[in-house]
Motif scaffolding. Structure first.
Motif, PDB file in Angstrom:
ATOM      1  N   THR A 186     -30.436  41.154 -17.172  1.00  0.00           N
ATOM      2  CA  THR A 186     -29.572  42.247 -16.737  1.00  0.00           C
ATOM      3  C   THR A 186     -29.221  43.220 -17.858  1.00  0.00           C
ATOM      4  O   THR A 186     -28.619  44.261 -17.593  1.00  0.00           O
ATOM      5  N   GLY A 189     -31.278  53.369 -15.273  1.00  0.00           N
ATOM      6  CA  GLY A 189     -30.022  53.822 -14.676  1.00  0.00           C
ATOM      7  C   GLY A 189     -28.903  52.805 -14.800  1.00  0.00           C
ATOM      8  O   GLY A 189     -27.723  53.176 -14.886  1.00  0.00           O
ATOM      9  N   THR A 190     -29.251  51.532 -14.839  1.00  0.00           N
ATOM     10  CA  THR A 190     -28.213  50.509 -14.969  1.00  0.00           C
ATOM     11  C   THR A 190     -27.541  50.526 -16.344  1.00  0.00           C
ATOM     12  O   THR A 190     -26.448  49.976 -16.500  1.00  0.00           O
ATOM     13  N   MET A 235     -26.308  53.105 -17.698  1.00  0.00           N
ATOM     14  CA  MET A 235     -25.149  53.984 -17.555  1.00  0.00           C
ATOM     15  C   MET A 235     -24.068  53.401 -16.648  1.00  0.00           C
ATOM     16  O   MET A 235     -23.036  54.029 -16.447  1.00  0.00           O
ATOM     17  N   LEU A 236     -24.320  52.222 -16.083  1.00  0.00           N
ATOM     18  CA  LEU A 236     -23.349  51.607 -15.181  1.00  0.00           C
ATOM     19  C   LEU A 236     -22.357  50.783 -15.996  1.00  0.00           C
ATOM     20  O   LEU A 236     -22.746  49.814 -16.658  1.00  0.00           O
ATOM     21  N   PRO A 237     -21.071  51.132 -16.001  1.00  0.00           N
ATOM     22  CA  PRO A 237     -20.098  50.380 -16.806  1.00  0.00           C
ATOM     23  C   PRO A 237     -19.981  48.938 -16.341  1.00  0.00           C
ATOM     24  O   PRO A 237     -20.101  48.631 -15.146  1.00  0.00           O
ATOM     25  N   HIS A 238     -19.740  48.063 -17.299  1.00  0.00           N
ATOM     26  CA  HIS A 238     -19.595  46.637 -16.982  1.00  0.00           C
ATOM     27  C   HIS A 238     -18.419  46.380 -16.049  1.00  0.00           C
ATOM     28  O   HIS A 238     -18.454  45.477 -15.212  1.00  0.00           O
ATOM     29  N   HIS A 239     -17.379  47.201 -16.156  1.00  0.00           N
ATOM     30  CA  HIS A 239     -16.179  46.989 -15.352  1.00  0.00           C
ATOM     31  C   HIS A 239     -16.415  47.298 -13.877  1.00  0.00           C
ATOM     32  O   HIS A 239     -15.639  46.882 -13.020  1.00  0.00           O
ATOM     33  N   VAL A 240     -17.482  48.036 -13.576  1.00  0.00           N
ATOM     34  CA  VAL A 240     -17.796  48.341 -12.185  1.00  0.00           C
ATOM     35  C   VAL A 240     -18.377  47.117 -11.476  1.00  0.00           C
ATOM     36  O   VAL A 240     -18.111  46.875 -10.301  1.00  0.00           O
ATOM     37  N   THR A 241     -19.152  46.334 -12.194  1.00  0.00           N
ATOM     38  CA  THR A 241     -19.839  45.200 -11.584  1.00  0.00           C
ATOM     39  C   THR A 241     -19.094  43.873 -11.747  1.00  0.00           C
ATOM     40  O   THR A 241     -19.487  42.884 -11.140  1.00  0.00           O
TER      41      THR A 241
END
Length: 279
Positions: free
Chosen positions: A152, A115-116, A118-124
Protein backbone atom coordinates in the motif's frame (compact mmCIF):
# COMPACT_ATOMS: atom_id res chain seq x y z
CA UNK A 1 53.09 37.88 -3.89
CA UNK A 2 54.10 36.23 -0.63
CA UNK A 3 50.60 36.43 0.80
CA UNK A 4 47.44 35.83 -1.18
CA UNK A 5 44.15 37.23 0.03
CA UNK A 6 41.87 34.50 1.34
CA UNK A 7 38.67 33.83 -0.54
CA UNK A 8 36.00 34.47 2.06
CA UNK A 9 33.13 32.91 0.10
CA UNK A 10 33.68 29.23 1.05
CA UNK A 11 34.59 30.16 4.64
CA UNK A 12 31.39 32.14 5.13
CA UNK A 13 29.39 29.35 3.51
CA UNK A 14 30.81 26.73 5.87
CA UNK A 15 30.26 28.96 8.90
CA UNK A 16 26.63 29.45 7.91
CA UNK A 17 26.16 25.71 7.34
CA UNK A 18 27.73 24.89 10.71
CA UNK A 19 25.52 27.47 12.43
CA UNK A 20 22.42 26.13 10.68
CA UNK A 21 23.39 22.58 11.66
CA UNK A 22 23.78 23.58 15.31
CA UNK A 23 20.35 25.21 15.24
CA UNK A 24 18.85 22.01 13.81
CA UNK A 25 20.66 19.88 16.41
CA UNK A 26 19.78 22.10 19.36
CA UNK A 27 16.55 20.24 20.32
CA UNK A 28 18.44 16.93 20.33
CA UNK A 29 21.31 18.37 22.34
CA UNK A 30 18.85 19.93 24.79
CA UNK A 31 17.07 16.60 25.22
CA UNK A 32 20.37 14.82 25.89
CA UNK A 33 21.30 17.48 28.43
CA UNK A 34 17.87 17.31 30.09
CA UNK A 35 18.09 13.53 30.39
CA UNK A 36 21.22 13.99 32.51
CA UNK A 37 19.74 16.64 34.81
CA UNK A 38 17.74 16.11 38.01
CA UNK A 39 14.09 16.48 37.08
CA UNK A 40 13.59 19.65 39.15
CA UNK A 41 16.34 21.41 37.15
CA UNK A 42 15.17 20.54 33.63
CA UNK A 43 13.05 23.64 33.11
CA UNK A 44 14.80 25.75 35.74
CA UNK A 45 18.10 25.60 33.83
CA UNK A 46 17.34 25.90 30.10
CA UNK A 47 21.00 25.83 29.08
CA UNK A 48 22.75 22.87 27.51
CA UNK A 49 25.40 22.45 30.20
CA UNK A 50 23.88 20.89 33.36
CA UNK A 51 25.04 22.10 36.75
CA UNK A 52 24.35 18.64 38.16
CA UNK A 53 24.77 15.41 36.23
CA UNK A 54 22.84 12.27 37.13
CA UNK A 55 21.90 9.01 35.42
CA UNK A 56 18.88 8.34 37.63
CA UNK A 57 16.52 9.31 34.81
CA UNK A 58 17.74 6.36 32.75
CA UNK A 59 17.38 3.90 35.61
CA UNK A 60 13.99 5.23 36.65
CA UNK A 61 12.68 5.44 33.09
CA UNK A 62 13.76 1.90 32.24
CA UNK A 63 11.68 0.44 35.09
CA UNK A 64 8.97 3.11 35.43
CA UNK A 65 6.27 1.36 33.40
CA UNK A 66 4.56 -2.00 33.70
CA UNK A 67 7.41 -3.73 31.88
CA UNK A 68 11.08 -2.75 31.53
CA UNK A 69 11.55 -0.39 28.60
CA UNK A 70 13.41 -3.10 26.69
CA UNK A 71 10.06 -4.91 26.42
CA UNK A 72 8.61 -2.02 24.40
CA UNK A 73 11.76 -1.79 22.32
CA UNK A 74 11.27 -5.44 21.39
CA UNK A 75 7.61 -4.84 20.45
CA UNK A 76 8.64 -1.98 18.18
CA UNK A 77 11.46 -4.03 16.70
CA UNK A 78 9.12 -6.91 15.79
CA UNK A 79 6.61 -4.63 14.06
CA UNK A 80 9.31 -2.62 12.32
CA UNK A 81 11.27 -5.61 11.02
CA UNK A 82 8.10 -7.27 9.70
CA UNK A 83 7.06 -4.01 8.04
CA UNK A 84 10.47 -3.56 6.41
CA UNK A 85 10.54 -7.12 5.05
CA UNK A 86 6.93 -6.91 3.84
CA UNK A 87 7.53 -3.57 2.10
CA UNK A 88 10.69 -4.78 0.41
CA UNK A 89 9.03 -7.92 -0.95
CA UNK A 90 5.63 -6.51 -1.90
CA UNK A 91 6.77 -3.15 -3.30
CA UNK A 92 9.61 -4.68 -5.31
CA UNK A 93 7.22 -7.20 -6.89
CA UNK A 94 4.73 -4.47 -7.79
CA UNK A 95 7.50 -2.23 -9.11
CA UNK A 96 8.95 -5.01 -11.29
CA UNK A 97 5.51 -5.64 -12.76
CA UNK A 98 4.98 -1.97 -13.62
CA UNK A 99 8.51 -1.48 -14.95
CA UNK A 100 9.06 -4.67 -16.95
CA UNK A 101 5.84 -6.62 -17.56
CA UNK A 102 2.98 -5.95 -19.94
CA UNK A 103 -0.57 -6.51 -18.74
CA UNK A 104 -4.02 -5.03 -19.53
CA UNK A 105 -4.66 -1.44 -18.36
CA UNK A 106 -1.11 -1.13 -17.10
CA UNK A 107 -0.98 2.66 -17.48
CA UNK A 108 -4.36 3.06 -15.78
CA UNK A 109 -3.36 0.98 -12.78
CA UNK A 110 -0.06 2.85 -12.56
CA UNK A 111 -1.92 6.18 -12.56
CA UNK A 112 -4.27 4.94 -9.84
CA UNK A 113 -1.28 3.79 -7.82
CA UNK A 114 0.33 7.21 -8.14
CA UNK A 115 -2.96 8.85 -7.17
CA UNK A 116 -2.94 7.07 -3.83
CA UNK A 117 0.24 8.97 -2.90
CA UNK A 118 -1.87 12.14 -2.69
CA UNK A 119 -4.45 10.43 -0.46
CA UNK A 120 -3.87 11.43 3.19
CA UNK A 121 -3.49 8.62 5.69
CA UNK A 122 -6.18 10.17 7.88
CA UNK A 123 -8.76 9.67 5.13
CA UNK A 124 -8.34 5.90 5.07
CA UNK A 125 -7.65 5.22 8.76
CA UNK A 126 -11.36 5.13 9.75
CA UNK A 127 -12.48 2.57 7.13
CA UNK A 128 -9.34 0.55 7.83
CA UNK A 129 -10.12 0.51 11.53
CA UNK A 130 -13.69 -0.66 10.84
CA UNK A 131 -12.40 -3.41 8.54
CA UNK A 132 -9.81 -4.68 11.02
CA UNK A 133 -12.35 -4.47 13.84
CA UNK A 134 -14.75 -6.72 11.93
CA UNK A 135 -11.87 -9.12 11.32
CA UNK A 136 -11.20 -9.12 15.10
CA UNK A 137 -7.61 -7.98 14.57
CA UNK A 138 -7.63 -4.97 16.91
CA UNK A 139 -4.91 -5.10 19.57
CA UNK A 140 -2.70 -7.25 17.36
CA UNK A 141 0.23 -6.34 15.14
CA UNK A 142 -1.56 -7.36 11.94
CA UNK A 143 -3.30 -4.02 11.25
CA UNK A 144 0.16 -2.46 11.28
CA UNK A 145 1.88 -5.11 9.13
CA UNK A 146 -0.83 -6.32 6.76
CA UNK A 147 -0.98 -3.08 4.68
CA UNK A 148 2.75 -3.46 4.02
CA UNK A 149 2.20 -7.02 2.77
CA UNK A 150 -0.36 -5.66 0.30
CA UNK A 151 2.07 -3.01 -1.04
CA UNK A 152 0.00 0.00 0.00
CA UNK A 153 3.03 2.34 0.15
CA UNK A 154 2.84 3.72 -3.36
CA UNK A 155 5.82 6.02 -2.79
CA UNK A 156 8.20 3.08 -2.54
CA UNK A 157 6.64 1.37 -5.56
CA UNK A 158 7.19 4.51 -7.61
CA UNK A 159 10.76 4.84 -6.32
CA UNK A 160 11.60 1.27 -7.35
CA UNK A 161 9.83 1.61 -10.70
CA UNK A 162 11.96 4.62 -11.55
CA UNK A 163 15.11 2.79 -10.48
CA UNK A 164 14.31 -0.40 -12.43
CA UNK A 165 13.63 1.68 -15.54
CA UNK A 166 17.25 2.86 -15.45
CA UNK A 167 18.50 -0.73 -15.74
CA UNK A 168 19.28 -1.85 -19.32
CA UNK A 169 16.67 -4.18 -20.78
CA UNK A 170 19.49 -6.04 -22.50
CA UNK A 171 20.16 -7.73 -19.16
CA UNK A 172 16.64 -9.15 -19.13
CA UNK A 173 16.94 -10.24 -22.76
CA UNK A 174 20.25 -11.98 -22.09
CA UNK A 175 18.67 -13.84 -19.17
CA UNK A 176 15.71 -14.84 -21.36
CA UNK A 177 18.10 -16.28 -23.95
CA UNK A 178 19.59 -18.41 -21.18
CA UNK A 179 16.12 -19.73 -20.42
CA UNK A 180 15.28 -17.58 -17.39
CA UNK A 181 11.64 -16.75 -16.71
CA UNK A 182 10.15 -13.70 -15.05
CA UNK A 183 10.78 -14.96 -11.52
CA UNK A 184 14.39 -15.87 -12.17
CA UNK A 185 15.06 -12.54 -13.89
CA UNK A 186 13.49 -10.74 -10.97
CA UNK A 187 15.48 -12.60 -8.31
CA UNK A 188 18.81 -13.12 -10.07
CA UNK A 189 19.11 -10.02 -12.29
CA UNK A 190 16.90 -7.14 -11.17
CA UNK A 191 17.01 -7.40 -7.38
CA UNK A 192 20.84 -7.52 -7.01
CA UNK A 193 21.05 -4.32 -9.06
CA UNK A 194 18.33 -2.60 -7.03
CA UNK A 195 20.22 -2.58 -3.73
CA UNK A 196 20.28 1.27 -3.49
CA UNK A 197 16.51 1.48 -4.02
CA UNK A 198 15.90 -1.42 -1.62
CA UNK A 199 18.11 0.21 1.02
CA UNK A 200 16.28 3.51 0.62
CA UNK A 201 12.95 1.72 1.05
CA UNK A 202 14.22 -0.18 4.09
CA UNK A 203 15.59 2.94 5.80
CA UNK A 204 12.48 5.06 5.30
CA UNK A 205 10.16 2.20 6.25
CA UNK A 206 12.20 1.59 9.40
CA UNK A 207 12.13 5.25 10.45
CA UNK A 208 8.46 5.82 9.64
CA UNK A 209 7.30 2.61 11.31
CA UNK A 210 9.48 3.04 14.39
CA UNK A 211 8.21 6.62 14.89
CA UNK A 212 4.58 5.89 14.00
CA UNK A 213 2.41 6.97 16.93
CA UNK A 214 -1.13 7.39 15.62
CA UNK A 215 -1.61 3.94 14.10
CA UNK A 216 0.02 2.13 17.00
CA UNK A 217 -2.03 4.11 19.53
CA UNK A 218 -5.19 3.32 17.58
CA UNK A 219 -4.71 -0.43 17.18
CA UNK A 220 -2.72 -1.38 20.31
CA UNK A 221 -4.87 -0.87 23.42
CA UNK A 222 -3.32 -3.46 25.71
CA UNK A 223 -0.28 -2.15 27.65
CA UNK A 224 1.41 -5.50 27.00
CA UNK A 225 1.41 -4.66 23.28
CA UNK A 226 2.61 -1.05 23.56
CA UNK A 227 5.45 0.05 21.32
CA UNK A 228 8.08 2.70 22.01
CA UNK A 229 6.06 5.78 20.87
CA UNK A 230 3.00 4.72 22.88
CA UNK A 231 5.12 3.79 25.90
CA UNK A 232 6.81 7.20 25.83
CA UNK A 233 3.39 8.85 25.85
CA UNK A 234 2.55 7.17 29.17
CA UNK A 235 5.25 9.23 30.90
CA UNK A 236 3.03 12.29 30.37
CA UNK A 237 -0.12 12.83 32.39
CA UNK A 238 -2.38 15.83 31.86
CA UNK A 239 -4.03 15.42 35.28
CA UNK A 240 -0.90 14.94 37.43
CA UNK A 241 2.87 15.33 37.35
CA UNK A 242 4.69 14.20 34.21
CA UNK A 243 7.98 12.31 34.34
CA UNK A 244 9.97 14.56 32.03
CA UNK A 245 13.43 13.33 32.95
CA UNK A 246 12.71 9.60 32.46
CA UNK A 247 10.82 10.38 29.26
CA UNK A 248 13.78 12.31 27.81
CA UNK A 249 16.14 9.51 28.86
CA UNK A 250 14.04 6.81 27.18
CA UNK A 251 13.63 9.03 24.12
CA UNK A 252 17.40 9.10 23.75
CA UNK A 253 17.51 5.31 23.97
CA UNK A 254 14.68 5.04 21.43
CA UNK A 255 16.69 7.13 18.94
CA UNK A 256 19.60 4.68 19.01
CA UNK A 257 18.16 2.08 16.58
CA UNK A 258 17.18 4.81 14.12
CA UNK A 259 20.65 6.35 14.05
CA UNK A 260 22.28 2.92 13.81
CA UNK A 261 20.09 1.74 10.94
CA UNK A 262 20.50 5.04 9.10
CA UNK A 263 24.29 5.06 9.42
CA UNK A 264 24.51 1.43 8.31
CA UNK A 265 22.60 2.12 5.08
CA UNK A 266 23.63 5.72 4.46
CA UNK A 267 25.82 4.85 1.47
CA UNK A 268 23.02 2.99 -0.29
CA UNK A 269 20.50 5.69 0.64
CA UNK A 270 22.53 8.39 -1.11
CA UNK A 271 22.97 6.21 -4.19
CA UNK A 272 19.27 5.36 -4.24
CA UNK A 273 18.10 8.96 -4.00
CA UNK A 274 20.72 10.17 -6.50
CA UNK A 275 19.90 7.61 -9.17
CA UNK A 276 16.10 7.48 -8.81
CA UNK A 277 14.06 9.46 -11.27
CA UNK A 278 16.69 9.71 -14.01
CA UNK A 279 14.39 8.15 -16.55
Amino acid sequence: MLFRPLNGGPVVKHILLIGFGLVMLYPLLWMISSSLKPEELIFREPGLWPSQVTTENYTEGWYALKHPFGYYLWNSAVITVLSVVANLVACSLAAYAFARLNFPLKKLWFAIMLGTIMLPHHVTIVPQYIMFSKLDLINTIWPLVMPKVLATDAFFIFLMVQFIRTLPRELDEAAEIDGAGYWRIFIRVVMPLCMPALATTAIFTFIWTWNDFLSQLLYLNNPDNFTVPVALRTFLDASSDSSWGPMFAMSIIALGPIFGFFLAGQKYLIRGVATTGLK
